[in-house]
Write a protein that holds these residues in place. Structure first.
Motif, PDB file in Angstrom:
ATOM      1  N   ARG A  18       0.833  -1.209   0.000  1.00  0.00           N
ATOM      2  CA  ARG A  18       0.000   0.000   0.000  1.00  0.00           C
ATOM      3  C   ARG A  18       0.866   1.256   0.000  1.00  0.00           C
ATOM      4  NH1 ARG A  18      -3.547  -3.018   3.482  1.00  0.00           N
ATOM      5  NH2 ARG A  18      -2.478  -2.150   5.289  1.00  0.00           N
ATOM      6  N   ALA A  19       1.961   1.219   0.745  1.00  0.00           N
ATOM      7  CA  ALA A  19       2.862   2.373   0.798  1.00  0.00           C
ATOM      8  C   ALA A  19       3.520   2.597  -0.570  1.00  0.00           C
ATOM      9  CB  ALA A  19       3.921   2.167   1.880  1.00  0.00           C
ATOM     10  N   GLN A  20       3.866   1.520  -1.264  1.00  0.00           N
ATOM     11  CA  GLN A  20       4.436   1.646  -2.604  1.00  0.00           C
ATOM     12  C   GLN A  20       3.420   2.256  -3.570  1.00  0.00           C
ATOM     13  OE1 GLN A  20       5.592  -2.486  -3.011  1.00  0.00           O
ATOM     14  NE2 GLN A  20       7.742  -2.016  -2.646  1.00  0.00           N
ATOM     15  N   GLN A  21       2.171   1.860  -3.435  1.00  0.00           N
ATOM     16  CA  GLN A  21       1.115   2.437  -4.273  1.00  0.00           C
ATOM     17  C   GLN A  21       0.943   3.923  -3.975  1.00  0.00           C
ATOM     18  OE1 GLN A  21      -2.205  -0.093  -3.316  1.00  0.00           O
ATOM     19  NE2 GLN A  21      -1.656  -1.647  -4.833  1.00  0.00           N
ATOM     20  N   ASP A  22       1.043   4.295  -2.708  1.00  0.00           N
ATOM     21  CA  ASP A  22       0.939   5.711  -2.335  1.00  0.00           C
ATOM     22  C   ASP A  22       2.074   6.519  -2.958  1.00  0.00           C
ATOM     23  OD1 ASP A  22      -1.345   5.240  -0.857  1.00  0.00           O
ATOM     24  OD2 ASP A  22      -0.304   5.243   1.084  1.00  0.00           O
ATOM     25  N   VAL A  23       3.278   5.957  -2.954  1.00  0.00           N
ATOM     26  CA  VAL A  23       4.416   6.646  -3.568  1.00  0.00           C
ATOM     27  C   VAL A  23       4.159   6.834  -5.065  1.00  0.00           C
ATOM     28  CG1 VAL A  23       6.862   6.423  -4.199  1.00  0.00           C
ATOM     29  CG2 VAL A  23       6.128   5.958  -1.856  1.00  0.00           C
ATOM     30  N   GLN A  24       3.666   5.799  -5.737  1.00  0.00           N
ATOM     31  CA  GLN A  24       3.368   5.916  -7.163  1.00  0.00           C
ATOM     32  C   GLN A  24       2.286   6.958  -7.413  1.00  0.00           C
ATOM     33  OE1 GLN A  24       2.574   2.118  -8.934  1.00  0.00           O
ATOM     34  NE2 GLN A  24       4.746   1.730  -9.234  1.00  0.00           N
ATOM     35  N   THR A  25       1.280   6.996  -6.560  1.00  0.00           N
ATOM     36  CA  THR A  25       0.182   7.938  -6.727  1.00  0.00           C
ATOM     37  C   THR A  25       0.649   9.379  -6.571  1.00  0.00           C
ATOM     38  OG1 THR A  25      -1.455   6.342  -5.954  1.00  0.00           O
ATOM     39  CG2 THR A  25      -2.049   8.679  -5.791  1.00  0.00           C
ATOM     40  N   TRP A  26       1.419   9.648  -5.518  1.00  0.00           N
ATOM     41  CA  TRP A  26       1.760  11.026  -5.171  1.00  0.00           C
ATOM     42  C   TRP A  26       3.053  11.529  -5.775  1.00  0.00           C
ATOM     43  CZ3 TRP A  26      -2.108  13.713  -3.663  1.00  0.00           C
ATOM     44  CH2 TRP A  26      -3.128  13.117  -2.939  1.00  0.00           C
ATOM     45  N   CYS A  27       3.945  10.625  -6.195  1.00  0.00           N
ATOM     46  CA  CYS A  27       5.280  11.070  -6.620  1.00  0.00           C
ATOM     47  C   CYS A  27       5.507  10.968  -8.133  1.00  0.00           C
ATOM     48  CB  CYS A  27       6.344  10.277  -5.891  1.00  0.00           C
ATOM     49  SG  CYS A  27       6.237  10.422  -4.089  1.00  0.00           S
ATOM     50  N   ASN A  28       4.572  10.412  -8.868  1.00  0.00           N
ATOM     51  CA  ASN A  28       4.765  10.282 -10.322  1.00  0.00           C
ATOM     52  C   ASN A  28       3.856  11.205 -11.084  1.00  0.00           C
ATOM     53  OD1 ASN A  28       6.735   8.337 -10.084  1.00  0.00           O
ATOM     54  ND2 ASN A  28       5.256   6.701  -9.977  1.00  0.00           N
TER      55      ASN A  28
END
Length: 52
Positions: A42-52
């Motif tokens: 879930r944290a990896q998905q959050d990084v993809q959502t907010w940082c890309n």
């Protein structure tokens, strides 16, 4: 706002990846290995959502 969310998401992911024992949110118990893996995903998905 997006930049702050990205920083928070990256910090959360780093914390999950570096600490072996993780307390469950809202509980005094520790996460099982399976729960920890789910939290990291879930944290990896959050990084993809907010940082890309």
């Amino acid at each position: 706002m997006r930049e702050q969310n990205c920083k928070t998401a990256r910090a959360n992911l780093a914390s999950l990846q570096t600490h072996g024992r993780i307390a469950m949110p809202g509980s005094n118990g520790l996460a099982t290995d399976a729960q920890r893996v789910d939290m990291i995903k879930r944290a990896q998905q959050d990084v993809q959502t907010w940082c890309n």
